[in-house]
Design a protein around this motif. Structure first.
Motif, PDB file in Angstrom:
ATOM      1  N   ARG A  30      51.766  35.246  33.225  1.00 21.91           N
ATOM      2  CA  ARG A  30      52.366  34.793  34.486  1.00 21.91           C
ATOM      3  C   ARG A  30      52.763  33.311  34.412  1.00 21.91           C
ATOM      4  O   ARG A  30      51.938  32.461  34.060  1.00 21.91           O
ATOM      5  N   PRO A  31      53.989  32.952  34.804  1.00 25.83           N
ATOM      6  CA  PRO A  31      54.412  31.549  34.760  1.00 25.83           C
ATOM      7  C   PRO A  31      53.754  30.674  35.825  1.00 25.83           C
ATOM      8  O   PRO A  31      53.719  29.448  35.670  1.00 25.83           O
ATOM      9  N   ASP A  32      53.232  31.304  36.890  1.00 25.51           N
ATOM     10  CA  ASP A  32      52.599  30.517  37.949  1.00 25.51           C
ATOM     11  C   ASP A  32      51.117  30.314  37.714  1.00 25.51           C
ATOM     12  O   ASP A  32      50.400  29.764  38.571  1.00 25.51           O
ATOM     13  N   MET A  33      50.614  30.766  36.543  1.00 24.20           N
ATOM     14  CA  MET A  33      49.218  30.574  36.188  1.00 24.20           C
ATOM     15  C   MET A  33      49.130  29.978  34.785  1.00 24.20           C
ATOM     16  O   MET A  33      50.002  30.198  33.941  1.00 24.20           O
ATOM     17  N   GLU A  34      48.068  29.232  34.560  1.00 18.98           N
ATOM     18  CA  GLU A  34      47.787  28.682  33.228  1.00 18.98           C
ATOM     19  C   GLU A  34      46.389  29.129  32.828  1.00 18.98           C
ATOM     20  O   GLU A  34      45.424  28.892  33.563  1.00 18.98           O
ATOM     21  N   GLU A 296      49.226  41.569  42.231  1.00 19.19           N
ATOM     22  CA  GLU A 296      47.997  41.099  42.868  1.00 19.19           C
ATOM     23  C   GLU A 296      47.745  39.621  42.553  1.00 19.19           C
ATOM     24  O   GLU A 296      47.412  38.821  43.440  1.00 19.19           O
ATOM     25  N   LEU A 297      47.927  39.250  41.296  1.00 15.12           N
ATOM     26  CA  LEU A 297      47.724  37.853  40.914  1.00 15.12           C
ATOM     27  C   LEU A 297      48.776  36.944  41.554  1.00 15.12           C
ATOM     28  O   LEU A 297      48.479  35.801  41.924  1.00 15.12           O
ATOM     29  N   GLU A 298      49.990  37.430  41.698  1.00 16.44           N
ATOM     30  CA  GLU A 298      51.034  36.671  42.393  1.00 16.44           C
ATOM     31  C   GLU A 298      50.618  36.388  43.840  1.00 16.44           C
ATOM     32  O   GLU A 298      50.799  35.277  44.350  1.00 16.44           O
ATOM     33  N   ASP A 299      50.042  37.392  44.487  1.00 12.82           N
ATOM     34  CA  ASP A 299      49.572  37.237  45.859  1.00 12.82           C
ATOM     35  C   ASP A 299      48.429  36.233  45.927  1.00 12.82           C
ATOM     36  O   ASP A 299      48.339  35.421  46.861  1.00 12.82           O
ATOM     37  N   PHE A 300      47.548  36.258  44.944  1.00 10.55           N
ATOM     38  CA  PHE A 300      46.428  35.314  44.877  1.00 10.55           C
ATOM     39  C   PHE A 300      46.936  33.878  44.753  1.00 10.55           C
ATOM     40  O   PHE A 300      46.487  32.978  45.479  1.00 10.55           O
ATOM     41  N   VAL A 301      47.868  33.667  43.843  1.00  7.35           N
ATOM     42  CA  VAL A 301      48.423  32.315  43.664  1.00  7.35           C
ATOM     43  C   VAL A 301      49.088  31.845  44.954  1.00  7.35           C
ATOM     44  O   VAL A 301      48.923  30.687  45.377  1.00  7.35           O
TER      45      VAL A 301
END
Length: 347
Positions: A30-34, A296-301
């Motif tokens: 995911r580009p919005d997570m590191e 789900e991870l997109e929603d979390f971010v």
């Protein structure tokens, strides 16, 4: 606490068992997570991770993760009995947390985690991935649009020759169906009754039957089993206007809408009540492909960045834990219905 900053959310994964590798892969993609590293006490699992992701940080102690100011959030994929201890430590350390289902082992623990998250101004999100499934969301669209009419009842089957878990089939499988039901109907479960059969070990049921009653009077019957000859993941929602079948194992026809039912006419005189049957078209809507865990991870971010309420929110996680706890109490007491206490009862 929340920010519109678009820098990637620096995220560590805690636990590298069954679900941990999926979390690691998605965070990396995911580009919005590191990806900020893995926390895993088991040396063999840690070595397996390092072989797949060379050079990535590995922690053997959660305290190291919590103390690291470079880590913004943690994704917890440890056994349910550890969730309260792990999640509470992370929240108190200032980390946002997504914890795989269930939120906690008991309703009291789940309520406590919600209070800790609120006190520390952090996002707490249970990982109920089916809420991000495209077929489930197609059914949700139909329910919200009123296409089904009044919801009468739901039947759900989750069967397989499954992986044996020491907590029993209810704790293992019921959270999936309960999360979907709560999401679709958007009303609380007020009571649960349950029956089950333990074949190989007393107190560890391999097959169970749950009946959940919702605030509106709608009911859901949930069949769960590890001892079935084939994999079944099916839900049928019966409404006054239409019925819909959701089959998670059907790749191309996961959702079918049936224009079928019975119409009831009240007589204007002393004649008999009349029933007429409808048998209309069967519609198979087109459903786009997407990986639920990534959504789900997109929603979390997004929840971390904006303070918005995630689809799989903590109160929903509490309701699921409370319903599972009620089902297990019902099993201990001969199948009697057990009422569920609202999450804000102590507020």
């Amino acid at each position: 606490m929340f920010t519109t900053d678009k820098t990637p959310l620096r995220t560590a994964v805690v636990g590298y068992g069954y679900w941990g590798p999926n979390l690691v892969r998605n965070v990396i993609e995911r580009p919005d997570m590191e990806f900020a590293g893995l926390c895993e006490m088991d040396a063999e699992r840690a070595a397996a991770f390092s072989a797949k992701v060379p050079g990535a940080p590995v922690y053997s102690d959660l305290a190291e993760v919590v103390a690291n100011p470079e880590i913004d959030a943690v994704l917890v994929a440890t056994p349910p009995r550890t969730h309260h201890a792990v999640v509470s430590q992370a929240l108190r350390g200032g980390k946002h947390v997504l914890v795989e289902k269930p939120l906690a082992k008991t309703a009291a623990e789940a309520r406590d985690l919600i209070e800790i998250a609120e006190a520390n101004g952090r996002v707490l999100m249970p990982g109920h991935t089916f809420l991000y499934s495209p077929p489930v969301n197609k059914v949700k669209q139909l329910v919200d649009a009123g296409a089904l009419g009044e919801i009468y009842f739901v039947t759900s089957s989750r069967l397989n020759l499954g992986k044996y878990q020491p907590d029993g089939v209810v704790c293992d499988l019921a959270p999936h169906d309960l999360s979907i039901l709560l999401y679709l109907l958007e009303e609380p479960i007020v009571s649960v009754s349950a029956s089950a059969r333990s074949v190989f070990q007393d107190g560890v049921p391999e097959a169970a039957f749950l009946t959940a009653t919702f605030a509106s009077g709608a009911m859901a019957n949930i069949q769960l089993s590890w001892l079935s000859p084939r994999k079944v993941r099916e839900m049928v929602v019966v409404g006054s206007q239409q019925m819909v079948q959701y089959d998670d194992t059907a790749n191309d026809e996961a959702v079918r809408v049936y224009d079928r039912g019975m119409d009831f006419k009240t007589p204007t005189n002393f004649g008999e009540h009349q029933l007429s049957y409808r048998s209309g078209d069967i519609i198979i809507p087109r459903i786009g492909a997407a990986e639920p865990l990534s959504l789900e991870l997109e929603d979390f971010v997004n929840a971390v960045r904006t303070g918005s309420r995630p689809r799989s929110h903590a109160e929903l996680g509490y309701e699921i834990v409370a319903a599972v706890e009620a089902a297990e109490e019902s099993l201990r007491n001969g199948g009697i219905p057990v009422s569920i206490e609202p999450v804000r009862a102590t507020a």
